[in-house]
Design a protein around this motif. Structure first.
Motif, PDB file in Angstrom:
ATOM      1  N   VAL A  92       0.815  -1.223   0.000  1.00 10.69           N
ATOM      2  CA  VAL A  92       0.000   0.000   0.000  1.00 10.69           C
ATOM      3  C   VAL A  92       0.849   1.275   0.000  1.00 10.69           C
ATOM      4  O   VAL A  92       0.303   2.382  -0.100  1.00 10.69           O
ATOM      5  N   ASP A  93       2.174   1.114   0.105  1.00 12.48           N
ATOM      6  CA  ASP A  93       3.016   2.307   0.090  1.00 12.48           C
ATOM      7  C   ASP A  93       3.098   2.862  -1.335  1.00 12.48           C
ATOM      8  O   ASP A  93       2.732   2.193  -2.302  1.00 12.48           O
ATOM      9  N   LYS A  94       3.580   4.114  -1.445  1.00 14.44           N
ATOM     10  CA  LYS A  94       3.603   4.767  -2.746  1.00 14.44           C
ATOM     11  C   LYS A  94       4.644   4.148  -3.671  1.00 14.44           C
ATOM     12  O   LYS A  94       5.751   3.820  -3.269  1.00 14.44           O
ATOM     13  N   GLY A 150      -0.286  -4.146  10.388  1.00 14.49           N
ATOM     14  CA  GLY A 150      -1.123  -3.971  11.573  1.00 14.49           C
ATOM     15  C   GLY A 150      -2.344  -3.101  11.350  1.00 14.49           C
ATOM     16  O   GLY A 150      -3.065  -2.797  12.301  1.00 14.49           O
ATOM     17  N   LYS A 151      -2.626  -2.694  10.106  1.00 16.15           N
ATOM     18  CA  LYS A 151      -3.780  -1.846   9.816  1.00 16.15           C
ATOM     19  C   LYS A 151      -4.597  -2.416   8.661  1.00 16.15           C
ATOM     20  O   LYS A 151      -4.140  -3.279   7.914  1.00 16.15           O
ATOM     21  N   LYS A 171      -6.965  -1.517  13.670  1.00 15.96           N
ATOM     22  CA  LYS A 171      -5.890  -2.465  13.877  1.00 15.96           C
ATOM     23  C   LYS A 171      -6.281  -3.793  13.243  1.00 15.96           C
ATOM     24  O   LYS A 171      -7.446  -4.183  13.260  1.00 15.96           O
ATOM     25  N   ALA A 172      -5.323  -4.468  12.737  1.00 14.33           N
ATOM     26  CA  ALA A 172      -5.597  -5.747  12.074  1.00 14.33           C
ATOM     27  C   ALA A 172      -4.570  -6.782  12.488  1.00 14.33           C
ATOM     28  O   ALA A 172      -3.374  -6.484  12.581  1.00 14.33           O
ATOM     29  N   ARG A 173      -5.052  -7.990  12.711  1.00 12.64           N
ATOM     30  CA  ARG A 173      -4.156  -9.102  12.999  1.00 12.64           C
ATOM     31  C   ARG A 173      -3.847  -9.842  11.694  1.00 12.64           C
ATOM     32  O   ARG A 173      -4.724 -10.084  10.881  1.00 12.64           O
ATOM     33  N   GLY A 174      -2.621 -10.193  11.538  1.00 10.04           N
ATOM     34  CA  GLY A 174      -2.235 -10.939  10.357  1.00 10.04           C
ATOM     35  C   GLY A 174      -2.229 -10.086   9.104  1.00 10.04           C
ATOM     36  O   GLY A 174      -2.287  -8.853   9.156  1.00 10.04           O
ATOM     37  N   THR A 175      -2.156 -10.751   7.968  1.00 10.81           N
ATOM     38  CA  THR A 175      -2.123 -10.066   6.679  1.00 10.81           C
ATOM     39  C   THR A 175      -3.095 -10.739   5.717  1.00 10.81           C
ATOM     40  O   THR A 175      -3.578 -11.844   5.959  1.00 10.81           O
TER      41      THR A 175
END
Length: 646
Positions: A92-94, A150-151, A171-175
């Motif tokens: 998700v980074d640029k 984590g998001k 917040k998110a667990r895992g991917t």
């Protein structure tokens, strides 16, 4: 200055053609303007193809060891779909060059993907960076949710155009990655719906192809959830395909190999009684219905392995050419191969074009299959028998076609033979055909039969030896031609068991050496030109008595000399009167009915093939053109003969 135009009833066409006439459509615009170029069409297949593009991205995470679970959810109205995996999550980074989030680039830019350098994905079904952007462009709405760092990161698109910014929250667990899409009705039609059966079949296939994968299908249109996980992979899939086809395998053990080195592959195959060949092939988890170089390598490896096995064990039949079509007939194969840089014919990935793959696959399959055949002789012999039968049938078909083409088209429908005394019933399941020896036997049989269900076809003497005759001679032979006409199921290429007019075909010959010889000639004919009648259990041998033994008011029937001796030994009182029948024609109709025709009293022997290879050898050694085989057979057994009927 206004442009000049020429008009027609269809449309106006400008006569000016300059630089401003050249349109440049990029990314989303080009896909929407020419969808068939990317998905093959806007029909049902194209509709589901955009689903496969997203699903294959999730499967690529599984192939490379980054995911193990996928969930596919179909909405209640069947217009929307969600695919979620537990993979790494799309970055998700640029992007350093495009200056937009990488996830946005993946879904909007043709040629944007992580599968070009071979570092992020060693094996992948998607290589061009096109699939996700195509699915997005052809969706009325598409939403992406990425769990990473984590998001939860979310972005939405409308007909391929980004709606709002990428949002990161919570917040998110895992991917993992979750994609929601609603195919665009302006592209696929207002009535276009996703088919749960089509989805289920593809999902189930994926679960077989990837042993470690657990894939769930939630069908909200039926409130049904199915979980697919197959630890045995395509070997288990093969068993299912054989069951679905409804044709049993000719050998009990399946051939299976799995290779982890390049070319990484998995192969399971078996030969069945079916006439068609079924090869389901996959490249990097993507089905290739149009085959390609990997299937070429497979076919070549199969052919060379079978031929080498036949040569090693001297199983090659004399005077018969074995072709690749004969080797592949009845084959069911599941073949999954992984290629580092696959070259597909188009974006639909229906065919693999890598020229080097054919040689690589052949180099793996040929030695492995050949070794398996040598180590499993009984299975290998069963496969060879299947191949030989196919070759003989194909040779007969070619000859039959050559003969039939000489006939006028108006003769396609052939009438029943004049000697046939047909039965009254039109239900083949209830009907029987007795093929009898001679007109006198035919006369007795006609009078003693059940006219409603039993038909009689008399033959004149010994018929042609079909093992030594071409199909042209067989078709010209009056006696064999009458049998073909009476049965109604055709011969050679035109054979279709659905046309069979009688469930039982009973060979009713005299109980002497001449009768046995005629029965053998007929069995040779059926085996060579109508083997399916034998395999399906439609051919029988009648058991008329050779002797009548009267003792007082009791009557006994003896099938042969040994049977007569046993009957005489059991008679304790009275003087037996023995009558030997020279032929069926000597029997009164009532006697023939009571002993041979009446289903409640008669005895029949059903003809079957216990060992295909041994049967083929026996018939073609003893009935074929090479007399030395028969001479050798007779000399080896001469000492066992008590009496010779000359």
């Amino acid at each position: 200055m206004a442009k000049k135009t020429t008009t027609s009833k269809k449309r106006a066409v400008s006569t000016d053609y300059g630089a401003d006439s050249i349109q440049v459509l990029q990314n989303v615009e080009h896909v929407r303007a020419r969808p068939s170029m990317y998905i093959g069409g806007v029909n049902k297949d194209g509709l589901h193809h955009i689903v496969w593009e997203i699903l294959d991205n999730s499967v690529d995470e599984v192939i490379n060891g980054f995911a193990s679970k996928i969930q596919v959810t179909l909405s209640a109205d069947r217009k929307e779909l969600t695919i979620a995996d537990d993979g790494r999550g799309i970055p998700v980074d640029k992007h350093p060059k495009l200056k937009i989030p990488a996830v946005v680039a993946v879904f909007t830019q043709l040629g944007a993907g992580g599968k070009f350098d071979g570092e992020s994905y060693r094996h992948s079904g998607g290589l061009h960076g096109v699939g996700a952007a195509v699915a997005n462009a052809l969706s009325e709405r598409l939403e992406v949710r990425v769990k990473r760092g984590g998001k939860i990161h979310e972005v939405a698109f409308v007909r391929g155009v980004q709606e709002g910014k990428l949002v990161s929250r919570g917040k998110a667990r895992g991917t993992g990655t979750e994609v929601f899409l609603r195919p665009d009705p302006t592209i696929f039609g207002q009535k276009a719906l996703l088919d749960p059966d089509v989805l289920r079949q593809r999902i189930e296939a994926k679960s077989y192809l990837h042993k470690g994968l657990t894939i769930s299908f939630v069908d909200e249109s039926t409130n049904k959830t199915e979980v697919f996980h197959h630890a045995d992979g395509i070997a288990e899939y093969l068993d299912k395909l054989i069951t679905v086809r409804g044709k049993p395998a000719v050998h009990k053990g399946h051939f299976y190999i799995e290779r982890s080195d390049d070319p990484k592959l998995e192969l399971a195959l078996a030969w069945t009684e079916a006439s068609e060949t079924t090869i389901n092939s996959y490249v990097n988890g993507v089905p290739t219905p149009d085959g390609g170089t990997h299937e070429q390598g497979l076919r070549s490896g199969l052919g060379k392995a079978l031929r080498a096995y036949m040569q090693a064990h001297k199983l090659e039949p004399k005077g018969l050419t074995i072709g690749l079509d004969d080797i592949r007939e009845g084959l069911i194969a599941l073949f999954s191969v992984y290629v580092l840089e696959p070259q597909f014919q188009s974006q639909t990935k229906n065919r693999l074009n890598n020229p080097e793959v054919a040689t690589q696959i052949e180099g793996v399959v040929r030695p492995a299959l050949e070794q398996w055949l040598h180590e499993n002789r009984s299975l290998g012999d069963a496969i060879v028998a299947r191949v030989i039968l196919s070759a003989r049938a194909r040779a007969a078909s070619r000859a039959a076609v050559s003969s039939v083409t000489r006939k006028a088209a108006g003769h396609a429908k052939i009438g029943l033979p004049g000697k046939l005394a047909d039965c009254g019933s039109n239900d083949p399941a209830k009907c029987e055909l007795f093929i009898v020896e001679g007109d006198s036997a035919g006369g007795s049989a006609k009078m003693g039969r059940d006219r409603h269900t039993q038909a009689i076809l008399p033959l004149r003497g010994k018929v042609l030896n079909a093992a030594q005759a071409s199909i042209a001679k067989v078709l010209k032979n009056e006696e064999l031609g009458n049998i073909v006409k009476a049965l109604g199921c055709g011969i050679g290429k035109d054979f279709d068991i659905r046309g069979l007019r009688y469930d039982r075909v009973i060979l009713l010959m005299d109980a002497d050496s001449d009768g046995h010889h005629i029965a053998t000639l007929l069995l040779t004919f059926f085996y060579k030109y109508m083997p399916e009648l034998i395999r399906s259990g439609h051919i029988y041998i009648g058991q008329p008595p050779l002797f009548r033994v009267d003792v007082g008011k009791q009557t006994h029937w003896a099938a042969d000399d040994d049977h007569l001796k046993r009957i005489l030994a059991e008679i304790k009182q009275g003087k037996p009167e023995i009558q030997r029948f020279k032929g069926l024609g000597e029997m009164m109709p009532k006697t023939l009915k009571d002993t041979t025709l009446d289903p409640k009293k008669r005895q029949l022997i059903r003809v079957g093939i216990a060992d295909e290879l041994a049967t083929d050898r026996t018939i073609h050694d003893l009935m074929g053109k090479d007399a030395s085989m028969r001479y050798e057979f007779i000399m080896e057994r001469a000492a066992d003969a008590d009496e010779i009927d000359i």
